[in-house]
Write a protein that holds these residues in place. Structure first.
Motif, PDB file in Angstrom:
ATOM      1  N   TRP A 167       0.831  -1.206   0.000  1.00  0.00           N
ATOM      2  CA  TRP A 167       0.000   0.000   0.000  1.00  0.00           C
ATOM      3  C   TRP A 167       0.865   1.255   0.000  1.00  0.00           C
ATOM      4  N   ARG A 168       1.885   1.274   0.883  1.00  0.00           N
ATOM      5  CA  ARG A 168       2.786   2.442   0.957  1.00  0.00           C
ATOM      6  C   ARG A 168       3.475   2.672  -0.378  1.00  0.00           C
ATOM      7  N   THR A 169       3.950   1.578  -0.981  1.00  0.00           N
ATOM      8  CA  THR A 169       4.697   1.700  -2.236  1.00  0.00           C
ATOM      9  C   THR A 169       3.805   2.219  -3.360  1.00  0.00           C
ATOM     10  N   LYS A 170       2.571   1.744  -3.383  1.00  0.00           N
ATOM     11  CA  LYS A 170       1.626   2.217  -4.413  1.00  0.00           C
ATOM     12  C   LYS A 170       1.314   3.714  -4.230  1.00  0.00           C
ATOM     13  N   GLN A 171       1.283   4.168  -2.972  1.00  0.00           N
ATOM     14  CA  GLN A 171       1.037   5.592  -2.735  1.00  0.00           C
ATOM     15  C   GLN A 171       2.162   6.447  -3.302  1.00  0.00           C
ATOM     16  N   MET A 172       3.361   5.860  -3.380  1.00  0.00           N
ATOM     17  CA  MET A 172       4.490   6.599  -3.954  1.00  0.00           C
ATOM     18  C   MET A 172       4.261   6.871  -5.438  1.00  0.00           C
ATOM     19  N   ILE A 173       3.548   5.963  -6.112  1.00  0.00           N
ATOM     20  CA  ILE A 173       3.232   6.160  -7.535  1.00  0.00           C
ATOM     21  C   ILE A 173       2.395   7.424  -7.691  1.00  0.00           C
ATOM     22  N   LEU A 174       1.421   7.594  -6.781  1.00  0.00           N
ATOM     23  CA  LEU A 174       0.567   8.792  -6.834  1.00  0.00           C
ATOM     24  C   LEU A 174       1.357  10.058  -6.520  1.00  0.00           C
TER      25      LEU A 174
END
Length: 906
Positions: A720-727
């Motif tokens: 989840w944290r890593t995907k938020q970095m995409i945003l």
């Protein structure tokens, strides 16, 4: 087939028992068939009830007999279940996950039928995984799977016999079976051993003399009238020649030249060695008396004991908080032996020297001894890395002379070179002698076996060996008799030795040889299930149970001196309960006093036979198979195949089943290592279940599952944290990928768990920083430099505080700043992909852990499944051998690893 029995070898009933009639009148068979309820549903046999005994399961057996017939026996429950129940009462009794524990003053002393506790009936969740391609019940699928494997065995047996017949009718060279290397003389190298051809005997064949290789010049000569060899053919020939040359060099590099598994097995098993040199055995250290302030307290008074008696008190005190020490039978046996030692060694005295009469266990307080032992363990754990390393090196130095020996000039590893130390006997399950004192073994009890003309190991000063012999027919190095059960203990060569390897290979080759005869054996015993001769019908029924249910053959026990364990041939009236129309309930103590409980649907004829074998006037204590014993059964089996015994069926069924399951495995090109290992473990588990290899749930299972669950949630949180970095890099990705892609899974964890996880991450960071600080100071101290002040540590720990603030802010705002050097969407997506692979591996590992909680995978893999099958799996699917074999097993099974190709078949 005709009966193998004569009046001389006919088993006799117990003195007070009842013997079955010698023959079965047809009228009695017809009477049993009259109004015979049809057995509906499943192809037999199949287990329909298994798992931990639970209070809420009602008794549904329509027999007035209690199920196990053991009365007050406190048996250990070890049964298989794959349900993930939250009720702690589902755990086995032996691990005391129940509210009422074995050994407590509870209703556990009551017969099982009155308590009404039975394992739960099998459900879809309990059975072997199977594709749900139709509405057929899982129990039916399992039974059908077993039936399909048996049908495949019939076809294979016929094919083998036809192949052998065809080969014997022709003088043509033998074709190498699949996966087998060919020897230099053109003979297939079968199963890691060079043989000429299969025969009806499983005796090893002599190695034929290799034909001379053609001279190099002859091989280069161009045949007259033949076309020139093309460049492509030349290159191919050169490649083959290079490969053969490298293989020859590799073989030459092996110690002793050719590997033993590439040589023919010795035909004469009587002589095991020509020369044998070893250094004897390693004795345990002498007892070190307890500190003066650590004493047994009796009736509130500290007592002084002679070192011999104090050692026995220490044995109990050191384990006073364990499950064993809390069992009534353990305490009773210990105290009986302890009082005897106290009396023999001069008695107990108080501080004033007055005699103290120790006669009541309840007045004994071992708490000071227990506290002392726990302190010792804690001190050992607290040892520095250097201290532990020094202790390990000293241990290694002391053990070194005993760890190897020389057999026929070759160094071999010795297995159990230590003499067993004195202790309190624990046993397994409900052993009646648990808690008794195992005496210290003295040199005067030990027989040494060694080669003639070599130096005999020196016994400890002031002692001598019982005897020294030079028996070349024995493969053991030393031997003595222990006092608990009167068993002989042997020091043998290790698992990696040639002796053990050859023994393993012979065992699995014998199981492979059974493939040729299995259909005939099954056909014969199925026919004899209806024999008019009672002895033949009992033998056929026993063979059915041994083959289909993997029951051990069983041997007669000395009831007074051994645990009342039984196998198939020694089953008693009370061990079997029958429920119409075709269900047999087994409840008895099996090997190692492990309780065997299973409800099985069997063929109707088998059910009727067992009903006949229990016919009045038989009652509790009478043998079911009163006209059969294991010797007679094995004698009968050897008429099919030399050396065949009942125990070979377990090895054959385990290995053949595994071979069929692995043969059917197929993986997509993108299959991960975790996917492959899950399927391998699943196949191993299925074999373990079909062969009834059970174990009790470990006390730490639930904690392990919880820990694995936390790890899975942690990976999900990290995804989840890593995907938020995409945003953070490209907010437009939310619309492109969809909002759901960036959300936490709904079932992942609670808000409370997230906060705990953040605290855990921060605490781990604190530990890492502190350890780094301590190591830095150690290096400075070693270099005699000034150490870092505590202020430095406080400054470093601020990084952990910053991490806590960052994580909490991220969770509150649901925004995460991209990390790393030059982060891009592509780099972050690649990181997500790797995390998802880790998640898949962690979830499969947790699933395996839970599904294997009551299945002894090791028992199957080490002892019953031919290790060459695991090697084939690894070679075929590109899996490293260390993923299926530990380093120890890898060394043990070198013969299997190096002797087969990926298309070898069992």
């Amino acid at each position: 087939m005709a009966s193998d029995y004569s009046d001389d070898d006919m088993p006799l009933a117990r003195p007070n028992g009842r013997l079955s009639a010698a023959t079965i009148p047809k009228s009695e068979d017809r009477a049993m068939d009259k109004n015979d309820p049809a057995a509906k549903g499943l192809p037999a046999p199949v287990s329909i009830r298994h798992g931990p005994v639970r209070d809420e399961d009602a008794m549904d057996v329509d027999s007035p007999q209690q199920v196990n017939g053991h009365g007050k026996r406190k048996s250990r429950v070890s049964v298989v279940s794959y349900k993930d129940e939250s009720d702690s009462d589902d755990a086995p009794i032996a691990k005391r996950q129940r509210k009422k524990v074995v050994g407590s003053d509870s209703e556990d002393d009551a017969p099982l039928s009155r308590k009404g506790r039975l394992p739960p009936k099998a459900t879809a969740a309990d059975m072997i995984d199977s594709d749900s391609d139709d509405d057929k019940p899982l129990t039916a699928k399992l039974a059908q799977k077993k039936k399909d494997i048996e049908n495949a065995a019939v076809r294979e047996a016929r094919a083998i016999r036809k192949s052998v017949k065809d080969e014997s009718d022709s003088d043509a060279p033998l074709a190498a079976p699949k996966g087998q290397k060919r020897t230099s003389n053109g003979v297939p190298k079968a199963n890691g051993v060079k043989k000429e051809a299969d025969s009806d005997s499983d005796a090893p064949l002599k190695k034929t003399k290799p034909k001379a290789k053609p001279a190099p010049a002859a091989s280069k000569a161009k045949p007259k009238g033949k076309a020139d060899v093309t460049p492509a053919k030349k290159a191919a020939a050169k490649k083959v020649a290079k490969k053969e040359e490298s293989e020859e060099v590799e073989d030459d590099d092996d110690e002793g030249g050719e590997n033993w598994w590439d040589k023919p097995m010795d035909q004469d098993d009587s002589i095991k060695w020509t020369t044998l040199v070893h250094n004897g055995v390693m004795f345990p250290p002498a007892y070190e008396p307890l500190p003066k302030n650590v004493k047994l307290i009796y009736d509130g008074v500290p007592v002084t004991l002679d070192p011999e008696a104090e050692e026995v008190a220490y044995f109990f005190g050191a384990m006073a908080d364990t499950a064993h020490a809390k069992l009534d039978v353990f305490q009773k046996n210990f105290f009986t032996d302890f009082k005897e030692v106290v009396t023999k060694s001069g008695g107990a005295k108080d501080r004033q020297g007055n005699k103290v009469n120790i006669k009541d266990f309840a007045k004994c307080d071992f708490s000071k001894i227990l506290n002392y032992e726990q302190g010792r363990k804690e001190a050992k754990k607290a040892m520095s890395k250097e201290e532990k390393k020094a202790a390990a090196e000293e241990k290694k130095r002391v053990e070194a002379p005993f760890k190897t020996c020389t057999v026929d000039g070759k160094t071999q590893e010795v297995g159990n070179f230590r003499v067993e130390p004195p202790a309190l006997f624990r046993g397994r399950g409900a052993h009646p002698k648990t808690g008794k004192l195992k005496y210290r073994v003295m040199p005067e009890q030990i027989t040494i076996n060694i080669g003639k003309g070599v130096k005999v190991p020196e016994p400890p000063a002031g002692h001598k060996w019982k005897t020294v012999q030079h028996d070349q027919k024995a493969s053991w190095l030393a031997m003595w008799q222990e006092n608990i059960n009167g068993n002989y203990k042997y020091v043998m060569l290790g698992a990696t030795s040639d002796f053990k390897g050859k023994s393993d290979l012979k065992k699995f080759e014998k199981a492979r040889a059974l493939k040729k005869y299995i259909d005939r054996i099954r056909k014969d015993y199925e026919k004899e299930l209806k024999s008019d001769i009672m002895a033949d019908r009992q033998r056929a029924t026993a063979m059915y149970l041994i083959d289909k249910l993997a029951l051990r053959a069983g041997n007669e026990k000395d009831a007074e001196n051994e645990a009342e364990t039984v196998g198939c041939c020694s089953l008693k009236y009370q061990h079997i309960t029958l429920r119409e129309p075709d269900t047999v309930i087994f409840d008895f103590l099996g090997k190692d006093s492990i309780r065997y409980y299973d409800e099985v649907k069997v063929e109707r004829q088998v059910f009727k036979n067992l009903k006949l074998f229990k016919k009045a006037p038989k009652g509790e204590g009478d043998d079911i198979f009163d006209r059969l014993n294991t010797s007679q059964l094995n004698k009968h089996l050897s008429s099919y195949m030399p050396g065949l015994t009942a125990k070979v069926f377990r090895t054959y069924n385990a290995s053949y089943t595994m071979s069929r399951l692995l043969k059917d495995l197929k993986f997509p090109s993108n299959a991960t290592l975790a996917d492959k290992m899950y399927e391998y473990t699943k196949a191993n588990r299925e074999v373990a279940i079909l062969c009834n290899h059970k174990r009790t749930v470990t006390a730490s299972h639930e904690a392990t599952m919880e820990k694995m669950g936390d790890r899975i949630n942690a990976i999900k949180f990290n995804i989840w944290r890593t995907k938020q970095m995409i945003l953070d890099i490209d907010p437009k990705q939310k619309k492109k990928k969809g909002a759901e892609y960036f959300q936490l899974p709904e079932d992942m964890a609670s808000e409370e768990w997230i906060q705990k996880h953040i605290n855990f991450i921060v605490e781990e960071e604190r530990k890492r920083i502190t350890k780094k600080f301590e190591n830095d100071n150690k290096k400075l101290a070693a270099n005699k430099e000034k150490q870092l002040p505590e202020k430095e540590l406080k400054d470093r720990l601020k990084a952990a505080d910053d991490l806590a603030k960052q994580r909490k802010k991220e969770w509150k705002s649901k925004k995460v700043e991209a990390e790393g050097k030059g982060p891009t969407v592509e780099k972050i997506e690649e990181k997500v992909k790797k995390l998802e692979q880790s998640l898949n591996a962690a979830e499969l590992k947790q699933q395996n852990q839970d599904e294997n909680k009551e299945v002894a995978l090791g028992t199957s893999k080490i002892n019953y499944i031919d290790p060459r099958l695991s090697v084939v799996f690894c070679k075929k699917f590109g899996v490293a051998i260390n993923k299926v074999f530990s380093k120890t097993l890898e060394n043990k099974f070198q013969w299997a690893i190096k002797s087969v190709e990926e298309d070898w078949e069992f």
